[in-house]
Design a protein around this motif. Structure first.
Motif, PDB file in Angstrom:
ATOM      1  N   GLY A 101      -1.053   3.377  -2.377  1.00  6.69           N
ATOM      2  CA  GLY A 101      -0.359   4.649  -2.354  1.00  6.69           C
ATOM      3  C   GLY A 101      -1.212   5.844  -1.991  1.00  6.69           C
ATOM      4  N   ARG A 102      -2.500   5.623  -1.801  1.00  2.00           N
ATOM      5  CA  ARG A 102      -3.357   6.762  -1.470  1.00  2.00           C
ATOM      6  C   ARG A 102      -3.926   6.620  -0.063  1.00  2.00           C
ATOM      7  N   LEU A 103      -4.120   7.768   0.566  1.00  2.00           N
ATOM      8  CA  LEU A 103      -4.739   7.777   1.873  1.00  2.00           C
ATOM      9  C   LEU A 103      -6.229   7.537   1.694  1.00  2.00           C
ATOM     10  N   VAL A 104      -6.761   6.488   2.353  1.00  2.00           N
ATOM     11  CA  VAL A 104      -8.182   6.194   2.208  1.00  2.00           C
ATOM     12  C   VAL A 104      -8.967   6.911   3.292  1.00  2.00           C
ATOM     13  N   GLU A 105      -8.418   6.920   4.476  1.00  2.00           N
ATOM     14  CA  GLU A 105      -9.146   7.469   5.612  1.00  2.00           C
ATOM     15  C   GLU A 105      -8.139   7.713   6.721  1.00  2.00           C
ATOM     16  N   SER A 106      -8.394   8.749   7.530  1.00  2.00           N
ATOM     17  CA  SER A 106      -7.582   8.885   8.730  1.00  2.00           C
ATOM     18  C   SER A 106      -8.413   9.539   9.825  1.00  2.00           C
ATOM     19  N   GLY A 107      -8.076   9.213  11.057  1.00  2.00           N
ATOM     20  CA  GLY A 107      -8.806   9.796  12.175  1.00  2.00           C
ATOM     21  C   GLY A 107      -8.845   8.841  13.343  1.00  2.00           C
ATOM     22  N   ARG A 108      -9.696   9.168  14.339  1.00  2.00           N
ATOM     23  CA  ARG A 108      -9.829   8.273  15.500  1.00  2.00           C
ATOM     24  C   ARG A 108     -10.519   6.994  15.033  1.00  2.00           C
ATOM     25  N   CYS A 154      -3.978   1.943  19.203  1.00  2.00           N
ATOM     26  CA  CYS A 154      -3.815   3.242  18.550  1.00  2.00           C
ATOM     27  C   CYS A 154      -4.790   4.309  19.004  1.00  2.00           C
ATOM     28  N   ASP A 155      -4.292   5.562  19.074  1.00  2.00           N
ATOM     29  CA  ASP A 155      -5.177   6.695  19.256  1.00  2.00           C
ATOM     30  C   ASP A 155      -5.823   7.031  17.931  1.00  2.00           C
ATOM     31  N   ARG A 156      -4.977   7.151  16.934  1.00  2.00           N
ATOM     32  CA  ARG A 156      -5.494   7.492  15.610  1.00  2.00           C
ATOM     33  C   ARG A 156      -4.861   6.562  14.586  1.00  2.00           C
ATOM     34  N   VAL A 157      -5.518   6.431  13.455  1.00  2.00           N
ATOM     35  CA  VAL A 157      -4.939   5.606  12.403  1.00  2.00           C
ATOM     36  C   VAL A 157      -5.056   6.333  11.068  1.00  2.00           C
ATOM     37  N   ALA A 158      -4.239   5.901  10.143  1.00  2.00           N
ATOM     38  CA  ALA A 158      -4.397   6.321   8.753  1.00  2.00           C
ATOM     39  C   ALA A 158      -4.439   5.038   7.944  1.00  2.00           C
ATOM     40  N   ILE A 159      -5.330   4.981   6.990  1.00  2.00           N
ATOM     41  CA  ILE A 159      -5.445   3.770   6.187  1.00  2.00           C
ATOM     42  C   ILE A 159      -5.039   4.092   4.758  1.00  2.00           C
ATOM     43  N   LEU A 160      -4.120   3.278   4.278  1.00  2.00           N
ATOM     44  CA  LEU A 160      -3.495   3.534   2.986  1.00  2.00           C
ATOM     45  C   LEU A 160      -3.835   2.382   2.060  1.00  2.00           C
ATOM     46  N   ASN A 161      -4.143   2.687   0.814  1.00  2.00           N
ATOM     47  CA  ASN A 161      -4.293   1.621  -0.161  1.00  2.00           C
ATOM     48  C   ASN A 161      -3.770   2.094  -1.504  1.00  2.00           C
ATOM     49  N   ALA A 172       0.818  -1.216   0.000  1.00  2.00           N
ATOM     50  CA  ALA A 172       0.000   0.000   0.000  1.00  2.00           C
ATOM     51  C   ALA A 172       0.846   1.258   0.000  1.00  2.00           C
ATOM     52  N   GLY A 173       2.144   1.136   0.370  1.00  2.00           N
ATOM     53  CA  GLY A 173       3.007   2.311   0.414  1.00  2.00           C
ATOM     54  C   GLY A 173       3.486   2.639   1.815  1.00  2.00           C
ATOM     55  N   LYS A 174       3.208   1.742   2.756  1.00  2.00           N
ATOM     56  CA  LYS A 174       3.634   2.006   4.133  1.00  2.00           C
ATOM     57  C   LYS A 174       5.152   2.044   4.237  1.00  2.00           C
ATOM     58  N   THR A 175       5.790   0.975   3.727  1.00  2.00           N
ATOM     59  CA  THR A 175       7.245   0.908   3.847  1.00  2.00           C
ATOM     60  C   THR A 175       7.914   2.013   3.040  1.00  2.00           C
ATOM     61  N   THR A 176       7.319   2.356   1.890  1.00  2.00           N
ATOM     62  CA  THR A 176       7.864   3.471   1.105  1.00  2.00           C
ATOM     63  C   THR A 176       7.879   4.742   1.945  1.00  2.00           C
ATOM     64  N   THR A 177       6.777   4.993   2.665  1.00  2.00           N
ATOM     65  CA  THR A 177       6.723   6.184   3.514  1.00  2.00           C
ATOM     66  C   THR A 177       7.844   6.149   4.559  1.00  2.00           C
ATOM     67  N   PHE A 178       8.015   4.981   5.181  1.00  2.00           N
ATOM     68  CA  PHE A 178       9.090   4.871   6.174  1.00  2.00           C
ATOM     69  C   PHE A 178      10.452   5.116   5.541  1.00  2.00           C
ATOM     70  N   LYS A 179      10.645   4.577   4.339  1.00  2.00           N
ATOM     71  CA  LYS A 179      11.954   4.734   3.696  1.00  2.00           C
ATOM     72  C   LYS A 179      12.244   6.193   3.377  1.00  2.00           C
ATOM     73  N   ILE A 180      11.200   6.927   3.015  1.00  2.00           N
ATOM     74  CA  ILE A 180      11.426   8.353   2.775  1.00  2.00           C
ATOM     75  C   ILE A 180      11.780   9.040   4.090  1.00  2.00           C
ATOM     76  N   LEU A 181      11.029   8.724   5.125  1.00  2.00           N
ATOM     77  CA  LEU A 181      11.279   9.367   6.422  1.00  2.00           C
ATOM     78  C   LEU A 181      12.667   9.010   6.943  1.00  2.00           C
ATOM     79  N   MET A 182      13.168   7.819   6.575  1.00  2.00           N
ATOM     80  CA  MET A 182      14.477   7.372   7.060  1.00  2.00           C
ATOM     81  C   MET A 182      15.587   7.619   6.040  1.00  2.00           C
ATOM     82  N   ARG A 183      15.380   8.508   5.102  1.00  2.00           N
ATOM     83  CA  ARG A 183      16.421   8.952   4.149  1.00  2.00           C
ATOM     84  C   ARG A 183      16.909   7.875   3.200  1.00  2.00           C
TER      85      ARG A 183
END
Lengths: 257, 225, 309
Positions: free
Chosen positions: C215-222, C206-213, C47-58
C-alpha cells in the motif's frame, strides 16, 4: 441516456438463457394440463383453466422476478462485469434502471406468452372464441404489474444484502404483501394506538400485492373494472419508483471490492 | 442538491403510492380478506396446501376469525349501536377451517360455543360435539356443550353433557352439581333431589355440600307447596 | 497539466464479521502521470495496484485523498468518455459474441451504432480476434478474453488507457503482440497507465514506473534512475571455456559464474577486457557479449522489497 442499451442487453441475456425457456415450457405444459383437468370437472372447464393458468403465471412469474431480479446486480458484482460498466461514462443510477427495465421487458414478453397460452387453451376448451378469452387479459396485466413490483423489491434487497438473504427477504415480502388486507384489518381493529400506527405504516410501506390478485373474480366471469386497473397501475408505478429510488440511493454509495 | 434527489424521489413516490392505495381502498365495498376467505371453504384442502405448516395456518385462520369478528363488531356498533352476532355469516366457515386445520384448537371450539348459537343452535351443538369427539379429555368442552344445550332449553342433554364432563380428570367440583341443577331447571325435581342428596352424602368438598344443601332445601320447599 | 493526478489516496478495508478491523490497502499514494507517457505501476500481489485502479474506476470510494483524470474529478462522465480500462480479471457477458460485446461497449460510450460496428471490426482485427468475432465469449480462452478486453478498452479511441495486468493470461506470442499494440498506441500520443508484476514487460515498455509495496509507494521515477548502475563494472559472457580457463579468469574478475555454454564474468572496469580476451583466445573460447553491468528490476525488488519483509 445509457439506460436503453443496458436494458436491451439485459433482455438479450435472458432471451439467451436456456433455463428461462425450460420454465416457460413447463408453464405452458401446465396450462395444457389444465384443459384435461377441466374436462374432468364437467361444466367448470373455463374456471379451472383460468384459475390454474393465471395462478401458474403468478407463481412462476414471481419466482422469475425474485431470482432474476436479485441476479441483476449481484451477479454483475460477483463476476466483475460491473468494473467494466462503471469505467465507462455510465451513471450508477443508469445502470440500475437499465437492468431493471431490461428484466421488465423479459417479464412482459413472458407474461404475454403465458397469457396467450391460456387464451389458446380456452379457445380449445370452449371450441371457439368467447368473451372469457378476453376477460383474462386485464387480470394478466395486473399479474404483470405484481411481477414488476416484486422485481423492484428483489433488486432493492440485492443492493445491500447477499443473494440468499435477498431471496428470503423478497419471498417474505411477497407473502406479507399478499396478506396485506389482514394487515389493514389489524390496523383498523387493534385497541392499541401504537399497534394501529405500526400496522398502518407497514400497510403502506410493504407492497399491497393482494390488489393485483383478480384471478378468482376473473374465473367467476367478472372483468376487472377499468378504474381498478388504472388505480393499480398508478399504485404500481409509484411504488416501483420509490423502490428504485431507494435502490439507487444504496447502490450509489456502495463499494465493490 | 444532487445527493438529495434519490431520498426526495423515494419519499414523494412512497407518499403517492400510499395515496393511490387509500383511493382504491375507499372504492372497495367488500373487504378483500372476507372475499378471500369465501374462496377457500375447505380446511381439508387448505391443510394439504399448507405443506405441513397446518398448525401455523390454523393460527392464521384463528387470527382471521378474531379480526373478522372484531371488524364486524366495530361496524355494527357504528351502524346500529348494538351488536347482533347472528349477522356474522362467515364466523362458522372461518371456525370450521380453523378446526379442520388443527382439530385440537380448543379456543376455537369455545369461541364457537359462545357465538354460534346466536346464528344456528343446531350447528353450534354439532360444532362443539365435534370438538368433544376430537378432544374427549377436555372437560371445558363438555361444559360448553352443556351451556349450549341449556340455552336451547334441552335440559336433559345439558345435564348429560355436564355429567360426562364432571367425570374427567381436572374437572372442577362445581361441574358435578350442574347435572342436578339442569334437571331442576327442566322440572325433573325428583331425580334432581336424588342427585343432590347423593352429592351431599358422598362429597368431602365443603362447597359442594353447601350448594347441595341449599338446593335440597329449595326442592323441599317446592315439595311442601 | 498531468493526465493522472493522485493525491494522498488512502483506502481502508474493514475485515472480519464480528470484530471489525481496518486494513489499509493503500496509504497516502501520490502519483502524477504526464501526457504521452507509458507509466508502469509495479508491485507484488496485494501491494494495492488493483485497489488504485478500482478507485480510479469508481468501484471504490477512497477513505481519504483524491484523484483526477484529465483534470476532472473521477465522476465526470465526459472525462469517462475519453478513457479506456482493462480490468484485472476480465469477465464480460459470456452470452454475447465478441462483436456484440464491443458494439454494446460502444453504445455505453455514446458511439452511434454504425460507427461502433465499424470500430468493433477494426479492433477485433487489431487484437487478432477477427476469426472469432462472432463466437460467444463463453467459448473464449483466457488469452482471447484478455484480447477482447483490450479491444473494449479501445472502443472509444481513448486518450488515456488504464490496463490492470494486461499481460497476464497471454502466451508469449500474445505478449509480444500486446507489447507492439502498446508501443503503437504510445506512438499515437496516448497515455498508458498499466500495472504488472512481470518485470521484463515493464523494462521493455515503460518511460517511468512507480513501485508499490503493502500500500505504500516505495520508489518512482525513470527506470534508469531507479536501477543503480554499478560504477564502471562490465559484464562479459563467454563460451567454450574449460575449468582451467575459469580458474584463470577468477584471478582478476570480481565474480565468475559458470553457465551451460561457458561463463559469465563481472569485471571491475573495461581495462580488464583485453586480459579477458587474451585468456579465452588462448583456449579457443569465444566472447559472446560485453555490457555495462546494470541492476535488473528483479534485483531491485529483491533488494528493496525483500529487505522490507
Amino acid at each position: 441516456m445509457k439506460i436503453i442499451p443496458i436494458a436491451l442487453n439485459t433482455f438479450r441475456e435472458s432471451a439467451r438463457d436456456r433455463a428461462l425457456y425450460n420454465l416457460m415450457v413447463f408453464v405452458i405444459l401446465l396450462i395444457i394440463a389444465s384443459v384435461v383437468m377441466g374436462r374432468i370437472a364437467v361444466g367448470q372447464e373455463v374456471k379451472i383453466v383460468i384459475d390454474l393458468g393465471l395462478s401458474a403465471m403468478t407463481v412462476f412469474g414471481v419466482l422469475m422476478s425474485i431470482f432474476l431480479g436479485i441476479g441483476l446486480v449481484s451477479k454483475e458484482i460477483e463476476n466483475g462485469a460491473i468494473a467494466n460498466i462503471l469505467s465507462k461514462p455510465v451513471r450508477r443510477t443508469e445502470f440500475i434502471l437499465g437492468k431493471y427495465f431490461g428484466l421488465c421487458l423479459t417479464l412482459f414478453v413472458s407474461s404475454v406468452v403465458m397469457a396467450a397460452a391460456i387464451t389458446g387453451a380456452l379457445i380449445y376448451a370452449q371450441g371457439g372464441s368467447d368473451a372469457a378469452q378476453w376477460r383474462l387479459w386485464p387480470a394478466a396485466w395486473l399479474i404483470f404489474l405484481e411481477l414488476t413490483i416484486m422485481t423492484a423489491v428483489a433488486l432493492l434487497f440485492s443492493c445491500f444484502s447477499s443473494p440468499a438473504l435477498s431471496a428470503l427477504f423478497a419471498l417474505l415480502i411477497f407473502l406479507i404483501g399478499r396478506w396485506s388486507p389482514d394487515l389493514k384489518l389489524f390496523a383498523e381493529t387493534s385497541n392499541s394506538a401504537a399497534v394501529r400506527a405500526v400496522s398502518r405504516a407497514l400497510y403502506h410501506l410493504l407492497p399491497n400485492l393482494a390488489n393485483f390478485n383478480y384471478i378468482n373474480e376473473t374465473a367467476h366471469g367478472e372483468v376487472a373494472p377499468w378504474r381498478m386497473i388504472a388505480g393499480n397501475t398508478v399504485y404500481a408505478v409509484c411504488y416501483i419508483a420509490a423502490a428504485l429510488a431507494a435502490a439507487a440511493l444504496i447502490f450509489n454509495r456502495r463499494n465493490f471490492k | 442538491m444532487k445527493r438529495l434527489t434519490c431520498p426526495i424521489l423515494l419519499i414523494v413516490f412512497l407518499v403517492l403510492s400510499a395515496a393511490a392505495q387509500d383511493w382504491m381502498d375507499a372504492r372497495r365495498r367488500v373487504p378483500l380478506a372476507v372475499k378471500e376467505t369465501l374462496y377457500v371453504s375447505s380446511g381439508e384442502s387448505l391443510k394439504r396446501a399448507s405443506i405441513g405448516f397446518d398448525g401455523l395456518m390454523a393460527d392464521i385462520y384463528w387470527i382471521r376469525t378474531l379480526l373478522y369478528f372484531g371488524e364486524q363488531f366495530e361496524r355494527q356498533r357504528g351502524v346500529n349501536q348494538q351488536f347482533d352476532a347472528s349477522q356474522l355469516e362467515l364466523l362458522e366457515p372461518l371456525l370450521n377451517i380453523t378446526i379442520e386445520l388443527d382439530p385440537r384448537y380448543i379456543a376455537a371450539y369455545r369461541f364457537g360455543a359462545v357465538f354460534l348459537p346466536e346464528i344456528n343452535s343446531e350447528s353450534a351443538v354439532r360444532f362443539v360435539e365435534r370438538g368433544i369427539r376430537n378432544n374427549p379429555g377436555e372437560w371445558r368442552l363438555y361444559q360448553d356443550l352443556g351451556f349450549v344445550q341449556w340455552r336451547r332449553n334441552r335440559f336433559r342433554e345439558a345435564a348429560d353433557a355436564y355429567a360426562r364432563g364432571s367425570r374427567l380428570p381436572g374437572a372442577p367440583a362445581w361441574m358435578r352439581t350442574m347435572p342436578a341443577l339442569m334437571l331442576v331447571k327442566g322440572g325433573d325435581r325428583e331425580t334432581a333431589r336424588e342427585m343432590f342428596l347423593r352429592l351431599y352424602r358422598e362429597s368431602d368438598d365443603p362447597f359442594i355440600k353447601q350448594i347441595s344443601e341449599a338446593q335440597l332445601k329449595m326442592l323441599d320447599q317446592y315439595r311442601e307447596r | 497539466m498531468s493526465v493522472i493526478e493522485i493525491e494522498n489516496l488512502t483506502q481502508d478495508y474493514q475485515i472480519g464479521f464480528w470484530r471489525k478491523r481496518n486494513v489499509r490497502a493503500l496509504d497516502s499514494l501520490n502519483l502524477r502521470v504526464e501526457a504521452g507517457e507509458v507509466f508502469g505501476f509495479l508491485g507484488p500481489n496485494g501491494a494495492g495496484k488493483t485497489t488504485t485502479f478500482k478507485i480510479l474506476m469508481r468501484m471504490l470510494r477512497p477513505t481519504a485523498g483524491e484523484a483526477r483524470i484529465l483534470g476532472q474529478p473521477l465522476d465526470d462522465l465526459r472525462m469517462r468518455a475519453r478513457i479506456g480500462y482493462l480490468p484485472e480479471r476480465p469477465y464480460f457477458y459470456h452470452y454475447l459474441t465478441a462483436r456484440e460485446f464491443l458494439v454494446f461497449c460502444g453504445a455505453l460510450c455514446d458511439l452511434p451504432r454504425d460507427r461502433a460496428a465499424k470500430r468493433a471490426a477494426d479492433l477485433l482485427d487489431q487484437v487478432g480476434l477477427s476469426d472469432s468475432a462472432d463466437k460467444h465469449l463463453r467459448k473464449f480462452s483466457k488469452g482471447m478474453l484478455q484480447r477482447a478486453g483490450l479491444a473494449q478498452a479501445l472502443i472509444n479511441d481513448p486518450e488515456v488507457l488504464f490496463l490492470d495486468e494486461p499481460m497476464s493470461g497471454l502466451d508469449p506470442l500474445g505478449r509480444r503482440e500486446a507489447r507492439e499494440l502498446i508501443a503503437n498506441l504510445r506512438a499515437r500520443g496516448k497515455t498508458i497507465f498499466f500495472s504488472s508484476h512481470i518485470l521484463t514487460d515493464v523494462e521493455a515498455m515503460c518511460d517511468r514506473v512507480a513501485i508499490l509495496n503493502r500500500g505504500r509507494l516505495v520508489e518512482s521515477g525513470r527506470l534508469s534512475e531507479i536501477l543503480k548502475t554499478r560504477s564502471n563494472e562490465i559484464e562479459a559472457v563467454v563460451s567454450g571455456v574449460n575449468e582451467e580457463i575459469l580458474a584463470e579468469l577468477r584471478e582478476f574478475a570480481l565474480e565468475v559464474q559458470p553457465t551451460p555454454e561457458g561463463a559469465r564474468a563481472r569485471l571491475e572496469s573495461d581495462r580488464d577486457i583485453a586480459r579477458l580476451l587474451e585468456v579465452i583466445h588462448h583456449a579457443n573460447g569465444r566472447l559472446v557479449s560485453v555490457n555495462p553491468a546494470r541492476e535488473s528490476l528483479e534485483d531491485f525488488f529483491m533488494r528493496e522489497i525483500g529487505g522490507m519483509k
